[in-house]
Design a protein around this motif. Sequence first.
Motif, short mmCIF file in Angstrom:
data_model
loop_
_atom_site.label_atom_id
_atom_site.label_comp_id
_atom_site.label_asym_id
_atom_site.label_seq_id
_atom_site.Cartn_x
_atom_site.Cartn_y
_atom_site.Cartn_z
N PRO A 19 0.78 -1.24 0.00
CA PRO A 19 0.00 0.00 0.00
C PRO A 19 0.81 1.29 0.00
N VAL A 20 2.13 1.23 0.23
CA VAL A 20 2.89 2.47 0.36
C VAL A 20 4.04 2.69 -0.63
N PRO A 21 4.18 1.91 -1.69
CA PRO A 21 5.21 2.27 -2.66
C PRO A 21 4.81 3.53 -3.42
N ALA A 22 5.81 4.25 -3.85
CA ALA A 22 5.58 5.46 -4.64
C ALA A 22 6.68 5.57 -5.68
N ALA A 23 6.33 6.08 -6.84
CA ALA A 23 7.33 6.40 -7.85
C ALA A 23 7.90 7.76 -7.48
N LEU A 24 9.21 7.82 -7.26
CA LEU A 24 9.90 9.06 -6.93
C LEU A 24 10.58 9.57 -8.19
N CYS A 25 10.30 10.81 -8.56
CA CYS A 25 10.91 11.42 -9.73
C CYS A 25 11.81 12.56 -9.27
N THR A 26 13.05 12.52 -9.75
CA THR A 26 14.04 13.54 -9.42
C THR A 26 14.65 14.04 -10.72
N VAL A 27 15.40 15.14 -10.62
CA VAL A 27 16.17 15.65 -11.73
C VAL A 27 17.58 15.90 -11.22
N GLY A 28 18.56 15.32 -11.89
CA GLY A 28 19.95 15.45 -11.45
C GLY A 28 20.57 16.76 -11.84
N ALA A 29 21.80 16.95 -11.40
CA ALA A 29 22.55 18.18 -11.70
C ALA A 29 22.72 18.36 -13.20
N ASP A 30 22.71 17.25 -13.96
CA ASP A 30 22.85 17.32 -15.42
C ASP A 30 21.53 17.61 -16.12
N GLY A 31 20.45 17.75 -15.36
CA GLY A 31 19.14 18.04 -15.95
C GLY A 31 18.37 16.81 -16.39
N ALA A 32 18.94 15.62 -16.20
CA ALA A 32 18.29 14.39 -16.64
C ALA A 32 17.28 13.93 -15.58
N PRO A 33 16.04 13.63 -15.99
CA PRO A 33 15.06 13.11 -15.04
C PRO A 33 15.34 11.65 -14.74
N SER A 34 14.88 11.22 -13.58
CA SER A 34 15.05 9.84 -13.17
C SER A 34 13.87 9.45 -12.29
N ALA A 35 13.39 8.22 -12.46
CA ALA A 35 12.27 7.73 -11.64
C ALA A 35 12.62 6.35 -11.11
N ARG A 36 12.15 6.09 -9.91
CA ARG A 36 12.32 4.78 -9.30
C ARG A 36 11.24 4.63 -8.24
N THR A 37 11.00 3.38 -7.82
CA THR A 37 10.00 3.12 -6.80
C THR A 37 10.67 3.10 -5.43
N ILE A 38 10.08 3.81 -4.49
CA ILE A 38 10.55 3.82 -3.11
C ILE A 38 9.39 3.38 -2.22
N GLY A 39 9.70 3.03 -1.00
CA GLY A 39 8.67 2.68 -0.03
C GLY A 39 8.56 3.78 1.01
N LEU A 40 7.38 4.35 1.16
CA LEU A 40 7.21 5.37 2.19
C LEU A 40 7.30 4.72 3.57
N LYS A 41 7.98 5.38 4.47
CA LYS A 41 8.11 4.89 5.84
C LYS A 41 7.07 5.52 6.75
N GLN A 42 6.69 6.77 6.45
CA GLN A 42 5.65 7.41 7.25
C GLN A 42 5.14 8.63 6.50
N VAL A 43 3.93 9.04 6.88
CA VAL A 43 3.34 10.27 6.37
C VAL A 43 3.04 11.14 7.58
N ASP A 44 3.80 12.22 7.72
CA ASP A 44 3.64 13.15 8.82
C ASP A 44 2.66 14.25 8.41
N ASP A 45 2.42 15.18 9.31
CA ASP A 45 1.52 16.29 8.99
C ASP A 45 2.11 17.21 7.92
N ASP A 46 3.44 17.22 7.79
CA ASP A 46 4.05 18.13 6.83
C ASP A 46 4.99 17.46 5.83
N ALA A 47 5.11 16.11 5.87
CA ALA A 47 6.07 15.46 4.97
C ALA A 47 5.75 14.00 4.77
N LEU A 48 6.15 13.49 3.59
CA LEU A 48 6.15 12.07 3.28
C LEU A 48 7.61 11.64 3.43
#
Length: 183
Positions: A19-48
Amino acid sequence: MTVLRAWIDDARAAGVAEPVPAALCTVGADGAPSARTIGLKQVDDDALVFTTATWTRKARDIAANPRVSLLMHWPQLGRQVHVAGKAVFGTRELTERLFDERPLAHRLQTVVSRQGEPVPSVEPLRATLAAMTPEDVPCPPDWSAIQVRPHAIEFWSEAPDRLHDRLLWRRDGDSWAVTRLSP
């Protein structure tokens, strides 16, 4: 964030295996996008929150450009959530607590393997792993919690007539403003 936690609880109640995997999308210093699946550990009031080694590509990308997005999808429920926000490295206290909550096999793997780096064979890693005990797995100094502080969250619910329900929540100071989007 209350709605997001409720949707995750709905996925658990519906028997969604992961129930808690998420696709994380980032952009590196070279401007290239990257996506991978991570597992959320918790959802706080102000952060995942998720965890990673600080030498990984995702951590390097976040250090270069903290703007990230996350996508959670539960096809069995006809729901998805898109989060856009800023990622920050968490405190050592949070990092160690989340590391200690990981299953033993995950903690051992974290210590033995530099995930994603080239290796000629996994056999030496397996030999090292076999020789380890639970006492050998303190939280590594290069391990970190990552907190994604959202500025926008879109909740999408599937509708049989394709007129899907889309609600976009945007942070407005200390509160959130919601807008219904056309499907």
